[in-house]
Design a protein around this motif. Structure first.
Motif, PDB file in Angstrom:
ATOM      1  N   ALA A 148       0.765  -1.263  -0.213  1.00  0.00           N
ATOM      2  CA  ALA A 148      -0.111   0.774   0.282  1.00  0.00           C
ATOM      3  C   ALA A 148       0.705   1.313   0.483  1.00  0.00           C
ATOM      4  O   ALA A 148       1.831   0.968   0.238  1.00  0.00           O
ATOM      5  N   VAL A 149       0.145   2.290  -0.005  1.00  0.00           N
ATOM      6  CA  VAL A 149       0.543   4.044  -0.684  1.00  0.00           C
ATOM      7  C   VAL A 149      -0.464   4.190   0.265  1.00  0.00           C
ATOM      8  O   VAL A 149      -1.384   4.552  -0.474  1.00  0.00           O
ATOM      9  N   ILE A 150       0.184   5.054   1.392  1.00  0.00           N
ATOM     10  CA  ILE A 150      -0.345   6.217   1.911  1.00  0.00           C
ATOM     11  C   ILE A 150      -0.487   7.759   1.513  1.00  0.00           C
ATOM     12  O   ILE A 150       0.777   8.278   1.935  1.00  0.00           O
ATOM     13  N   VAL A 151      -0.990   7.953   1.011  1.00  0.00           N
ATOM     14  CA  VAL A 151      -0.911   9.101   0.421  1.00  0.00           C
ATOM     15  C   VAL A 151      -1.353  10.648   1.311  1.00  0.00           C
ATOM     16  O   VAL A 151      -2.699  10.444   1.698  1.00  0.00           O
ATOM     17  N   THR A 152      -0.553  11.318   1.963  1.00  0.00           N
ATOM     18  CA  THR A 152      -0.656  12.453   2.603  1.00  0.00           C
ATOM     19  C   THR A 152      -0.658  13.183   1.784  1.00  0.00           C
ATOM     20  O   THR A 152      -0.446  14.505   1.712  1.00  0.00           O
ATOM     21  N   LEU A 153      -2.352  13.775   1.739  1.00  0.00           N
ATOM     22  CA  LEU A 153      -3.077  15.130   2.120  1.00  0.00           C
ATOM     23  C   LEU A 153      -3.579  15.854   2.430  1.00  0.00           C
ATOM     24  O   LEU A 153      -4.037  15.893   3.925  1.00  0.00           O
ATOM     25  N   VAL A 154      -2.760  17.537   2.797  1.00  0.00           N
ATOM     26  CA  VAL A 154      -3.727  18.646   3.197  1.00  0.00           C
ATOM     27  C   VAL A 154      -4.521  19.468   2.844  1.00  0.00           C
ATOM     28  O   VAL A 154      -4.251  19.846   1.717  1.00  0.00           O
ATOM     29  N   HIS A 155      -5.449  19.661   3.248  1.00  0.00           N
ATOM     30  CA  HIS A 155      -6.954  21.251   2.706  1.00  0.00           C
ATOM     31  C   HIS A 155      -5.755  21.736   2.872  1.00  0.00           C
ATOM     32  O   HIS A 155      -5.791  22.461   4.099  1.00  0.00           O
ATOM     33  N   THR A 156      -5.169  22.702   1.683  1.00  0.00           N
ATOM     34  CA  THR A 156      -3.841  24.358   2.150  1.00  0.00           C
ATOM     35  C   THR A 156      -4.821  25.460   1.747  1.00  0.00           C
ATOM     36  O   THR A 156      -5.037  26.307   1.510  1.00  0.00           O
TER      37      THR A 156
ATOM     38  N   SER B  27       1.702  11.616   9.091  1.00  0.00           N
ATOM     39  CA  SER B  27       2.441  10.765   8.548  1.00  0.00           C
ATOM     40  C   SER B  27       3.763   9.593   9.689  1.00  0.00           C
ATOM     41  O   SER B  27       3.756   8.776   9.832  1.00  0.00           O
ATOM     42  N   VAL B  28       4.027  10.550   9.952  1.00  0.00           N
ATOM     43  CA  VAL B  28       4.904   9.334  11.860  1.00  0.00           C
ATOM     44  C   VAL B  28       4.167   8.429  11.987  1.00  0.00           C
ATOM     45  O   VAL B  28       4.499   8.057  12.414  1.00  0.00           O
ATOM     46  N   TYR B  29       2.473   9.203  12.497  1.00  0.00           N
ATOM     47  CA  TYR B  29       1.983   8.252  13.379  1.00  0.00           C
ATOM     48  C   TYR B  29       1.360   6.351  11.777  1.00  0.00           C
ATOM     49  O   TYR B  29       1.659   5.918  13.153  1.00  0.00           O
ATOM     50  N   VAL B  30       1.442   7.480  11.349  1.00  0.00           N
ATOM     51  CA  VAL B  30       1.601   6.297   9.379  1.00  0.00           C
ATOM     52  C   VAL B  30       2.847   5.458  10.448  1.00  0.00           C
ATOM     53  O   VAL B  30       2.592   3.817  10.384  1.00  0.00           O
ATOM     54  N   LEU B  31       3.740   5.528   9.872  1.00  0.00           N
ATOM     55  CA  LEU B  31       4.632   5.351  10.732  1.00  0.00           C
ATOM     56  C   LEU B  31       5.370   4.188  11.795  1.00  0.00           C
ATOM     57  O   LEU B  31       5.643   3.171  11.726  1.00  0.00           O
ATOM     58  N   LEU B  32       4.644   4.690  12.615  1.00  0.00           N
ATOM     59  CA  LEU B  32       4.951   4.352  13.916  1.00  0.00           C
ATOM     60  C   LEU B  32       3.757   2.934  13.999  1.00  0.00           C
ATOM     61  O   LEU B  32       4.595   1.565  14.192  1.00  0.00           O
ATOM     62  N   ALA B  33       2.847   3.100  13.886  1.00  0.00           N
ATOM     63  CA  ALA B  33       1.843   2.176  13.069  1.00  0.00           C
ATOM     64  C   ALA B  33       1.899   1.005  12.890  1.00  0.00           C
ATOM     65  O   ALA B  33       1.662   0.086  13.192  1.00  0.00           O
ATOM     66  N   ALA B  34       2.611   1.242  11.091  1.00  0.00           N
ATOM     67  CA  ALA B  34       3.108   0.315  10.686  1.00  0.00           C
ATOM     68  C   ALA B  34       4.118  -0.613  10.901  1.00  0.00           C
ATOM     69  O   ALA B  34       4.165  -1.530  11.405  1.00  0.00           O
TER      70      ALA B  34
ATOM     71  N   ALA C 246       7.777   0.343   6.450  1.00  0.00           N
ATOM     72  CA  ALA C 246       7.810   2.110   6.065  1.00  0.00           C
ATOM     73  C   ALA C 246       8.363   2.854   5.317  1.00  0.00           C
ATOM     74  O   ALA C 246       9.552   2.662   6.385  1.00  0.00           O
ATOM     75  N   CYS C 247       8.167   3.376   4.514  1.00  0.00           N
ATOM     76  CA  CYS C 247       9.254   4.699   4.450  1.00  0.00           C
ATOM     77  C   CYS C 247       8.520   4.749   4.068  1.00  0.00           C
ATOM     78  O   CYS C 247       7.154   5.849   3.727  1.00  0.00           O
ATOM     79  N   TRP C 248       9.183   6.856   4.445  1.00  0.00           N
ATOM     80  CA  TRP C 248       9.112   8.482   3.835  1.00  0.00           C
ATOM     81  C   TRP C 248       9.123   8.410   2.991  1.00  0.00           C
ATOM     82  O   TRP C 248      10.340   8.188   2.542  1.00  0.00           O
ATOM     83  N   VAL C 249       8.404   8.947   1.767  1.00  0.00           N
ATOM     84  CA  VAL C 249       9.102   9.277   0.307  1.00  0.00           C
ATOM     85  C   VAL C 249       8.651  11.238   0.673  1.00  0.00           C
ATOM     86  O   VAL C 249       6.813  10.982   0.031  1.00  0.00           O
ATOM     87  N   GLN C 250       8.936  11.648   0.464  1.00  0.00           N
ATOM     88  CA  GLN C 250       8.661  12.921   0.181  1.00  0.00           C
ATOM     89  C   GLN C 250       8.555  13.535  -0.855  1.00  0.00           C
ATOM     90  O   GLN C 250       8.814  13.108  -2.068  1.00  0.00           O
ATOM     91  N   ILE C 251       7.078  14.769  -1.109  1.00  0.00           N
ATOM     92  CA  ILE C 251       6.527  14.852  -2.435  1.00  0.00           C
ATOM     93  C   ILE C 251       6.480  16.449  -2.919  1.00  0.00           C
ATOM     94  O   ILE C 251       7.057  17.037  -3.772  1.00  0.00           O
ATOM     95  N   ARG C 252       6.730  17.293  -1.486  1.00  0.00           N
ATOM     96  CA  ARG C 252       6.561  18.650  -1.567  1.00  0.00           C
ATOM     97  C   ARG C 252       7.618  18.994  -2.325  1.00  0.00           C
ATOM     98  O   ARG C 252       8.940  18.562  -1.963  1.00  0.00           O
ATOM     99  N   ASN C 253       7.887  19.874  -3.037  1.00  0.00           N
ATOM    100  CA  ASN C 253       8.969  20.250  -3.708  1.00  0.00           C
ATOM    101  C   ASN C 253       9.411  19.500  -4.111  1.00  0.00           C
ATOM    102  O   ASN C 253      11.179  19.745  -4.872  1.00  0.00           O
ATOM    103  N   ARG C 254       9.118  18.887  -4.981  1.00  0.00           N
ATOM    104  CA  ARG C 254       9.476  17.602  -6.149  1.00  0.00           C
ATOM    105  C   ARG C 254       8.755  17.759  -7.008  1.00  0.00           C
ATOM    106  O   ARG C 254       7.791  18.331  -7.737  1.00  0.00           O
TER     107      ARG C 254
ATOM    108  N   VAL D 160       3.590   7.237   2.086  1.00  0.00           N
ATOM    109  CA  VAL D 160       4.194   6.344   2.682  1.00  0.00           C
ATOM    110  C   VAL D 160       4.268   5.030   2.314  1.00  0.00           C
ATOM    111  O   VAL D 160       2.564   4.312   1.891  1.00  0.00           O
ATOM    112  N   ALA D 161       5.318   4.317   1.629  1.00  0.00           N
ATOM    113  CA  ALA D 161       5.067   3.243   1.049  1.00  0.00           C
ATOM    114  C   ALA D 161       4.571   2.416   2.719  1.00  0.00           C
ATOM    115  O   ALA D 161       5.714   1.984   3.556  1.00  0.00           O
ATOM    116  N   VAL D 162       3.828   1.065   2.426  1.00  0.00           N
ATOM    117  CA  VAL D 162       3.996  -0.035   3.985  1.00  0.00           C
ATOM    118  C   VAL D 162       3.183  -1.326   3.081  1.00  0.00           C
ATOM    119  O   VAL D 162       2.952  -1.423   2.517  1.00  0.00           O
ATOM    120  N   GLY D 163       4.565  -2.322   3.808  1.00  0.00           N
ATOM    121  CA  GLY D 163       4.668  -3.501   3.153  1.00  0.00           C
ATOM    122  C   GLY D 163       5.427  -4.415   4.152  1.00  0.00           C
ATOM    123  O   GLY D 163       5.774  -4.164   5.219  1.00  0.00           O
TER     124      GLY D 163
END
Length: 178
Positions: A77-85, A102-109, A116-124, A151-154
Protein backbone atom coordinates in the motif's frame (compact mmCIF):
# COMPACT_ATOMS: atom_id res chain seq x y z
CA UNK A 1 12.06 1.81 33.55
CA UNK A 2 9.99 0.17 30.82
CA UNK A 3 9.28 2.43 27.86
CA UNK A 4 7.04 0.77 25.26
CA UNK A 5 7.11 3.79 22.96
CA UNK A 6 10.92 3.83 22.93
CA UNK A 7 10.94 0.10 22.14
CA UNK A 8 8.65 0.78 19.17
CA UNK A 9 10.59 3.80 17.90
CA UNK A 10 13.97 2.13 18.16
CA UNK A 11 12.74 -0.74 15.96
CA UNK A 12 11.19 1.58 13.35
CA UNK A 13 13.59 2.05 10.47
CA UNK A 14 12.98 3.22 6.91
CA UNK A 15 12.36 0.11 4.83
CA UNK A 16 12.82 0.50 1.09
CA UNK A 17 12.43 -3.12 -0.02
CA UNK A 18 9.28 -5.16 0.41
CA UNK A 19 8.42 -8.83 -0.04
CA UNK A 20 5.47 -7.91 -2.20
CA UNK A 21 2.89 -9.83 -0.19
CA UNK A 22 -0.49 -8.34 0.71
CA UNK A 23 -1.29 -6.59 3.97
CA UNK A 24 -4.64 -7.43 5.52
CA UNK A 25 -7.33 -4.78 5.05
CA UNK A 26 -7.98 -4.69 8.78
CA UNK A 27 -4.32 -3.86 9.47
CA UNK A 28 -4.44 -0.99 6.99
CA UNK A 29 -7.64 0.19 8.66
CA UNK A 30 -5.96 0.10 12.08
CA UNK A 31 -2.97 2.05 10.76
CA UNK A 32 -5.34 4.68 9.41
CA UNK A 33 -7.24 4.72 12.69
CA UNK A 34 -4.00 5.59 14.46
CA UNK A 35 -3.19 8.27 11.84
CA UNK A 36 -6.53 9.95 12.40
CA UNK A 37 -5.68 10.50 16.09
CA UNK A 38 -2.72 12.73 15.19
CA UNK A 39 -2.99 16.23 16.59
CA UNK A 40 -3.52 19.13 14.21
CA UNK A 41 -3.06 22.86 14.64
CA UNK A 42 -6.08 24.45 16.25
CA UNK A 43 -7.96 21.16 15.81
CA UNK A 44 -8.66 21.91 12.14
CA UNK A 45 -8.24 18.27 11.06
CA UNK A 46 -6.97 19.42 7.68
CA UNK A 47 -5.16 16.14 6.88
CA UNK A 48 -6.74 13.53 4.63
CA UNK A 49 -5.36 10.36 3.08
CA UNK A 50 -5.67 8.28 -0.05
CA UNK A 51 -4.78 4.63 0.49
CA UNK A 52 -3.55 3.14 -2.78
CA UNK A 53 -3.53 -0.69 -2.91
CA UNK A 54 -3.55 -1.43 -6.66
CA UNK A 55 0.03 -2.38 -7.72
CA UNK A 56 -0.26 -0.59 -11.05
CA UNK A 57 -1.49 2.58 -9.39
CA UNK A 58 1.28 2.33 -6.78
CA UNK A 59 3.81 2.22 -9.63
CA UNK A 60 2.13 5.18 -11.35
CA UNK A 61 2.08 7.24 -8.14
CA UNK A 62 5.78 6.50 -7.59
CA UNK A 63 6.53 7.56 -11.18
CA UNK A 64 5.18 11.03 -10.36
CA UNK A 65 8.48 11.70 -8.62
CA UNK A 66 11.47 11.70 -10.94
CA UNK A 67 14.03 10.98 -8.20
CA UNK A 68 13.20 8.65 -5.31
CA UNK A 69 9.74 7.51 -6.35
CA UNK A 70 10.93 3.94 -6.80
CA UNK A 71 10.89 3.53 -3.01
CA UNK A 72 7.22 2.53 -3.30
CA UNK A 73 7.88 -0.43 -5.61
CA UNK A 74 6.77 -3.71 -4.07
CA UNK A 75 4.83 -2.04 -1.27
CA UNK A 76 1.42 -3.49 -0.45
CA UNK A 77 0.00 0.00 0.00
CA UNK A 78 0.97 3.61 -0.45
CA UNK A 79 -0.66 6.11 1.85
CA UNK A 80 -0.82 9.54 0.27
CA UNK A 81 -0.88 12.33 2.86
CA UNK A 82 -2.93 15.31 1.71
CA UNK A 83 -3.55 18.55 3.54
CA UNK A 84 -6.39 20.95 2.85
CA UNK A 85 -4.44 24.14 2.14
CA UNK A 86 -7.12 26.31 0.51
CA UNK A 87 -8.32 27.63 3.88
CA UNK A 88 -5.84 30.22 5.15
CA UNK A 89 -6.43 29.08 8.76
CA UNK A 90 -5.21 25.61 7.83
CA UNK A 91 -2.54 26.62 5.33
CA UNK A 92 -0.14 28.12 7.87
CA UNK A 93 0.64 24.80 9.58
CA UNK A 94 -0.08 22.36 6.77
CA UNK A 95 3.43 20.89 6.68
CA UNK A 96 3.47 20.26 10.42
CA UNK A 97 -0.02 18.76 10.46
CA UNK A 98 0.73 16.42 7.55
CA UNK A 99 4.12 15.45 8.98
CA UNK A 100 2.71 14.52 12.38
CA UNK A 101 -0.02 12.38 10.82
CA UNK A 102 2.56 10.67 8.58
CA UNK A 103 4.78 9.85 11.55
CA UNK A 104 1.77 8.22 13.19
CA UNK A 105 1.42 6.06 10.04
CA UNK A 106 5.10 5.09 10.24
CA UNK A 107 4.83 4.11 13.91
CA UNK A 108 1.57 2.21 13.44
CA UNK A 109 3.09 0.23 10.57
CA UNK A 110 5.99 -0.78 12.82
CA UNK A 111 3.57 -1.78 15.56
CA UNK A 112 2.13 -4.34 13.13
CA UNK A 113 5.60 -5.54 12.11
CA UNK A 114 5.42 -3.89 8.71
CA UNK A 115 8.05 -1.89 6.91
CA UNK A 116 7.36 1.68 5.92
CA UNK A 117 9.17 4.54 4.26
CA UNK A 118 8.41 8.26 3.95
CA UNK A 119 8.69 9.50 0.35
CA UNK A 120 8.93 13.28 0.10
CA UNK A 121 6.59 14.91 -2.45
CA UNK A 122 6.53 18.58 -1.39
CA UNK A 123 8.77 20.65 -3.67
CA UNK A 124 9.68 17.65 -5.82
CA UNK A 125 9.64 17.35 -9.59
CA UNK A 126 7.38 15.07 -11.58
CA UNK A 127 7.70 14.05 -15.21
CA UNK A 128 5.68 16.99 -16.62
CA UNK A 129 4.79 19.15 -13.62
CA UNK A 130 5.33 19.08 -9.85
CA UNK A 131 5.04 15.70 -8.14
CA UNK A 132 2.18 17.12 -6.07
CA UNK A 133 0.17 18.17 -9.13
CA UNK A 134 0.76 14.92 -10.98
CA UNK A 135 -0.35 12.82 -8.00
CA UNK A 136 -3.44 14.96 -7.38
CA UNK A 137 -4.40 14.63 -11.05
CA UNK A 138 -3.76 10.87 -11.06
CA UNK A 139 -5.86 10.27 -7.93
CA UNK A 140 -8.63 12.75 -8.68
CA UNK A 141 -7.90 14.91 -5.65
CA UNK A 142 -10.07 18.02 -5.64
CA UNK A 143 -8.54 21.48 -5.70
CA UNK A 144 -7.55 22.97 -2.39
CA UNK A 145 -5.38 20.04 -1.29
CA UNK A 146 -1.60 19.62 -1.37
CA UNK A 147 0.31 16.33 -1.26
CA UNK A 148 3.00 16.40 1.42
CA UNK A 149 4.35 12.88 1.10
CA UNK A 150 3.73 9.21 0.47
CA UNK A 151 4.23 6.44 3.00
CA UNK A 152 4.98 3.07 1.42
CA UNK A 153 3.85 0.15 3.62
CA UNK A 154 4.45 -3.56 3.23
CA UNK A 155 6.06 -6.73 4.51
CA UNK A 156 9.71 -6.01 5.26
CA UNK A 157 12.03 -7.20 2.52
CA UNK A 158 15.15 -6.12 4.35
CA UNK A 159 16.36 -6.21 7.93
CA UNK A 160 17.79 -3.21 9.72
CA UNK A 161 18.91 -3.53 13.32
CA UNK A 162 17.08 -1.49 15.94
CA UNK A 163 18.71 1.59 17.37
CA UNK A 164 20.58 1.08 20.63
CA UNK A 165 21.46 3.52 23.40
CA UNK A 166 24.92 3.76 21.81
CA UNK A 167 23.29 5.22 18.68
CA UNK A 168 21.80 8.13 20.62
CA UNK A 169 23.71 11.42 20.53
CA UNK A 170 23.10 12.84 23.98
CA UNK A 171 25.35 15.81 23.18
CA UNK A 172 22.46 17.06 21.01
CA UNK A 173 20.17 17.42 24.03
CA UNK A 174 20.43 20.74 25.88
CA UNK A 175 18.69 21.74 29.08
CA UNK A 176 17.67 25.30 29.93
CA UNK A 177 20.21 26.84 27.49
CA UNK A 178 22.16 25.71 24.45
Amino acid sequence: MENELFELTRRRRSIRRYRGGPVDDEVIREIMRVAMTAPSSFGHDAVEFVVVRDPDMIRRVGACKTLGGSQVEGAAAVIVTLVHTADSRQAEFWIEDGAIASVYVLLAAEQYGLGACWVQIRNRTGRHDTSDKEIRDLLGVPSGFTVLNLVAVGEKGEHKPPYTDADLTWEDVHYEKF
